[in-house]
Design a protein around this motif. Structure first.
Motif, PDB file in Angstrom:
ATOM      1  N   UNK A  16      12.235   2.534  -4.428  1.00  0.00           N
ATOM      2  CA  UNK A  16      11.252   3.399  -3.768  1.00  0.00           C
ATOM      3  C   UNK A  16      10.837   4.559  -4.665  1.00  0.00           C
ATOM      4  N   UNK A  17       9.586   4.990  -4.486  1.00  0.00           N
ATOM      5  CA  UNK A  17       9.085   6.179  -5.172  1.00  0.00           C
ATOM      6  C   UNK A  17       9.643   7.408  -4.447  1.00  0.00           C
ATOM      7  N   UNK A 150       1.119  -0.070   5.161  1.00  0.00           N
ATOM      8  CA  UNK A 150       1.267   0.188   3.728  1.00  0.00           C
ATOM      9  C   UNK A 150       2.625   0.725   3.298  1.00  0.00           C
ATOM     10  N   UNK A 151       3.620   0.631   4.202  1.00  0.00           N
ATOM     11  CA  UNK A 151       4.960   1.127   3.871  1.00  0.00           C
ATOM     12  C   UNK A 151       5.925  -0.041   3.689  1.00  0.00           C
ATOM     13  N   UNK A 152       6.865   0.134   2.780  1.00  0.00           N
ATOM     14  CA  UNK A 152       7.880  -0.890   2.525  1.00  0.00           C
ATOM     15  C   UNK A 152       9.187  -0.487   3.201  1.00  0.00           C
ATOM     16  N   UNK A 153      10.001  -1.495   3.501  1.00  0.00           N
ATOM     17  CA  UNK A 153      11.264  -1.240   4.199  1.00  0.00           C
ATOM     18  C   UNK A 153      12.373  -2.101   3.604  1.00  0.00           C
ATOM     19  N   UNK A 154      13.585  -1.767   3.965  1.00  0.00           N
ATOM     20  CA  UNK A 154      14.729  -2.632   3.661  1.00  0.00           C
ATOM     21  C   UNK A 154      15.851  -2.318   4.647  1.00  0.00           C
ATOM     22  N   UNK A 183       7.562   3.912  -0.211  1.00  0.00           N
ATOM     23  CA  UNK A 183       6.580   3.152  -1.001  1.00  0.00           C
ATOM     24  C   UNK A 183       7.334   2.561  -2.187  1.00  0.00           C
ATOM     25  N   UNK A 184       7.272   1.249  -2.294  1.00  0.00           N
ATOM     26  CA  UNK A 184       7.994   0.592  -3.379  1.00  0.00           C
ATOM     27  C   UNK A 184       7.255   0.779  -4.699  1.00  0.00           C
ATOM     28  N   UNK A 185       8.011   1.097  -5.739  1.00  0.00           N
ATOM     29  CA  UNK A 185       7.412   1.110  -7.073  1.00  0.00           C
ATOM     30  C   UNK A 185       7.182  -0.346  -7.444  1.00  0.00           C
ATOM     31  N   UNK A 186       5.957  -0.665  -7.803  1.00  0.00           N
ATOM     32  CA  UNK A 186       5.632  -2.089  -7.986  1.00  0.00           C
ATOM     33  C   UNK A 186       6.052  -2.624  -9.355  1.00  0.00           C
TER      34      UNK A 186
END
Ligand SMILES: Cc1cc2nc3c(=O)[nH]c(=O)nc-3n(C[C@H](O)[C@H](O)[C@H](O)COP(=O)(O)O)c2cc1C
Length: 205
Positions: A16-17, A150-154, A183-186
């Motif tokens: 994540x950022x 637009x949000x990432x999760x885990x 937000x995941x760093x891509x």
């Protein structure tokens, strides 16, 4: 995104950022979708405890995850808890329907009695199981709704005692999931893991 694209895009993010923050307004948009998840008797036992401003609590939850870096870097740590005695909320949750004339007082009384019998007759182990399965549906809906915004999760594993102490949970609240959101760093996306084939996952009779 249509649903298939959304399901394909959701994955367990790793990286994540740490400079990204989520606002309460953005969370509300996500939860407008989360609340549509199904639950037995519509009892909605899940509560989402969102830790994003309290650094001490966030640090404690990172400890609870065994020190996973992603918990510290995420914009928010979301602990999904469930009320193992949600059936006791039947009257409160349906009072609005009585006020609106959708349900009579008698129908509400019958519903309160029915849910009480259903859960009390089946005992505590069933009450816990049912609370967890219902809250799990809300947790999945949360991961998809977040991705749609637009949000990432885990999901992350956790030490139950540390989470309970950090959030000062009542004995009737059980922790179901700890999730991180950000937000995941891509640059280094996590690879999609192996999935069982249809023939192994599905039995048709
Ligand atoms: C209950 C549960 C606990 C998990 N715990 C962790 C964890 O502690 N750390 C982590 O990086 N991923 C964790 N995961 C994520 C899984 O590894 C991931 O969902 C699985 O490999 C499938 O990958 P996908 O979510 O990208 O499709 C967990 C998932 C679940 C459902």
């Amino acid at each position: 995104m249509d649903f298939t694209q959304l399901a394909q895009a959701r994955h367990s993010a790793n990286n994540f950022d740490p400079d990204m923050h989520i606002t309460e307004r953005q969370l509300k948009v996500i939860f407008d979708t989360v609340k549509l998840a199904p639950s037995a008797f519509n009892l909605q036992p899940a509560t989402f405890q969102v830790v994003m401003n309290d650094q001490q609590k966030k640090d404690a939850l990172q400890r609870a995850s065994g020190g996973q870096y992603k918990v510290g870097a995420a914009s928010a740590v979301v602990v999904v808890t469930t009320n193992t005695e949600a059936y006791k909320e039947t009257a409160r949750l349906n009072a609005g329907a009585v006020m609106l004339g959708i349900m009579s007082e008698q129908e509400l009384d019958d519903m309160v009695a029915t849910t009480a019998h259903y859960y009390e007759d089946q005992g505590q182990a069933f009450q816990q199981f049912d609370a967890v399965r219902n809250a799990s549906l809300f947790a999945m809906q949360f991961m998809l709704a977040a991705k749609n915004e637009g949000w990432d999760t885990c999901p992350v594993s956790y030490d139950d005692a540390i989470v309970r102490e950090t959030l000062q949970l009542a004995p009737t609240e059980q922790v179901v999931f700890m999730l991180v959101l950000g937000k995941e760093k891509t640059t280094h996306p996590r690879m999609r893991g192996y999935r069982k084939p249809f023939s192994e996952m599905v039995k048709i009779y």
